[in-house]
Design a protein around this motif. Structure first.
Motif, short mmCIF file in Angstrom:
data_model
loop_
_atom_site.label_atom_id
_atom_site.label_comp_id
_atom_site.label_asym_id
_atom_site.label_seq_id
_atom_site.Cartn_x
_atom_site.Cartn_y
_atom_site.Cartn_z
N GLU A 1 -4.85 60.99 60.04
CA GLU A 1 -5.04 62.05 59.05
C GLU A 1 -4.81 61.52 57.64
O GLU A 1 -5.57 61.82 56.71
CB GLU A 1 -4.06 63.22 59.33
CG GLU A 1 -4.40 64.03 60.56
CD GLU A 1 -4.09 63.32 61.87
OE1 GLU A 1 -3.32 62.34 61.86
OE2 GLU A 1 -4.64 63.74 62.91
N GLU A 2 -3.73 60.72 57.47
CA GLU A 2 -3.45 60.15 56.16
C GLU A 2 -4.57 59.21 55.73
O GLU A 2 -4.99 59.20 54.57
CB GLU A 2 -2.14 59.38 56.19
CG GLU A 2 -0.90 60.25 56.32
CD GLU A 2 0.36 59.41 56.44
OE1 GLU A 2 1.25 59.57 55.58
OE2 GLU A 2 0.45 58.60 57.37
N THR B 1 -7.59 52.29 55.93
CA THR B 1 -8.67 52.82 55.13
C THR B 1 -9.29 51.69 54.33
O THR B 1 -8.58 50.95 53.65
CB THR B 1 -8.16 53.90 54.16
OG1 THR B 1 -7.59 54.97 54.92
CG2 THR B 1 -9.29 54.44 53.30
N GLU C 1 -7.76 59.20 56.70
CA GLU C 1 -9.00 59.92 56.40
C GLU C 1 -8.88 60.67 55.07
O GLU C 1 -9.86 60.76 54.31
CB GLU C 1 -9.32 60.88 57.53
CG GLU C 1 -9.74 60.16 58.81
CD GLU C 1 -10.02 61.10 59.96
OE1 GLU C 1 -9.61 62.29 59.86
OE2 GLU C 1 -10.63 60.66 60.96
N TYR C 2 -7.69 61.19 54.80
CA TYR C 2 -7.47 61.86 53.51
C TYR C 2 -7.65 60.87 52.38
O TYR C 2 -8.29 61.16 51.36
CB TYR C 2 -6.05 62.45 53.48
CG TYR C 2 -5.67 63.05 52.14
CD1 TYR C 2 -6.03 64.36 51.83
CD2 TYR C 2 -4.95 62.32 51.20
CE1 TYR C 2 -5.69 64.92 50.61
CE2 TYR C 2 -4.61 62.86 49.98
CZ TYR C 2 -4.98 64.16 49.69
OH TYR C 2 -4.65 64.71 48.47
N GLU D 1 -11.21 60.00 51.37
CA GLU D 1 -11.91 61.03 50.61
C GLU D 1 -11.49 61.05 49.14
O GLU D 1 -12.04 61.82 48.34
CB GLU D 1 -11.65 62.40 51.23
CG GLU D 1 -12.20 62.54 52.65
CD GLU D 1 -11.79 63.84 53.30
OE1 GLU D 1 -11.02 64.61 52.66
OE2 GLU D 1 -12.22 64.10 54.44
N HIS D 2 -10.53 60.23 48.79
CA HIS D 2 -10.04 60.20 47.42
C HIS D 2 -10.18 58.79 46.84
O HIS D 2 -10.44 57.83 47.55
CB HIS D 2 -8.57 60.64 47.38
CG HIS D 2 -8.38 62.07 47.75
ND1 HIS D 2 -8.49 62.51 49.06
CD2 HIS D 2 -8.12 63.17 47.00
CE1 HIS D 2 -8.28 63.83 49.09
NE2 HIS D 2 -8.06 64.25 47.85
#
Length: 209
Positions: A43-44, A8, A46-47, A50-51
Motif C-alpha cells: 500500500e505504501e 517503488t 503504490e501510494y 502515485e506521487h
C-alpha cells in the motif's frame, strides 16, 4: 525493524511496484538516474508511485537511518552511482561508514560503529561498495571525498598509522579482509572524487560536522 518487501521505481526501465529487491534491480541496473525506494507494505509503495519522488526523499531507509540527500543539479554528477562516507567520534574513536545510492538517496549499506579512524572507515567504505557491486553485478561508479582512501584502494593497502592492539583488533581484521579482496579481485568500477567545493557534502555524509 521490519525489512522492506516492496520497491517503488519512479525512474527505471519499467516504472512500477516490485515485490523483491531482485526484481527492482532489473529495472534500475544500467539506467542512468534511476529513482527507487523500498517500503514495508504494498500500500505504501503504490501510494508513493502515485506521487512525485521528491515527497519521499529524506524519509527513513532500509536501515532506519535518515539519509540527508544532497544531489545538486549538475550534469557533472553521475546520478546512478554510489556515494560512500565515514564518520568518527574522536580520531581514533567510534567509527562507522555507509554507502548511499546518489539518485534515490537510499542507504545501501551501513557498518559500525567500531573502534577505528575516519580514514580507515573511508577506505573500508570504498572496498565494501566495490565488493557489493561485484557480487550484485552492478556497474555504478563509486564516489568518495577522501583522496587518502582512494589512494589506499589504488595501491591495495590501508596505510593507517593506527596501532594494532586488542582495542583495534576488530577493525584490523576488516582491513585484512579488504586488502585480500583487493588483491584477489578485478573490477571495472570507477572510483570518482566527490567535489565537495562545487557540489556540497557527499550524499552519504553523516551530517555531524
Amino acid at each position: 525493524m521490519a525489512k522492506n518487501k516492496y520497491y517503488t521505481v519512479w525512474a527505471g526501465h519499467n516504472i512500477g511496484v516490485y515485490d523483491s529487491w531482485a526484481e527492482c534491480q532489473l529495472q534500475i541496473k544500467g539506467f542512468p538516474g534511476a529513482k527507487f525506494k523500498g517500503f514495508e507494505t504494498r500500500e505504501e509503495a503504490e501510494y508513493a508511485l502515485e506521487h512525485h519522488y521528491s515527497e519521499f526523499v529524506g524519509q527513513k531507509t532500509v536501515s532506519g537511518t535518515p539519509v540527508k540527500t544532497v544531489v545538486p543539479d549538475s550534469p557533472e554528477i553521475i546520478q546512478n552511482s554510489i556515494a560512500v562516507d565515514a564518520a568518527c567520534s574522536g580520531n581514533p574513536g567510534k567509527m562507522e561508514y555507509r554507502g548511499v545510492h546518489v539518485a534515490s538517496g537510499q542507504e545501501i549499506f551501513h557498518f559500525g560503529p567500531i573502534f577505528g579512524t575516519n580514514n580507515i572507515g573511508e577506505f573500508l567504505a570504498i572496498v565494501h561498495a566495490l565488493a557489493l557491486s561485484v557480487q550484485k553485478g552492478w556497474n555504478m561508479p563509486v564516489y568518495s571525498d577522501s583522496v587518502n582512501a582512494q589512494l589506499w584502494v589504488k595501491h591495495k593497502k590501508c596505510k593507517t598509522k593506527l596501532e594494532r592492539n586488542e582495542k583495534s583488533q576488530k577493525v584490523f581484521e576488516m582491513i585484512d579482509r579488504a586488502e585480500k579482496w583487493l588483491a584477489n579481485n578485478k573490477y571495472d568500477i570507477k572510483i570518482l572524487k566527490w567535489e565537495t567545493d562545487k557540489w556540497g557534502e557527499i550524499p552519504a555524509d553523516f551530517g555531524r560536522k
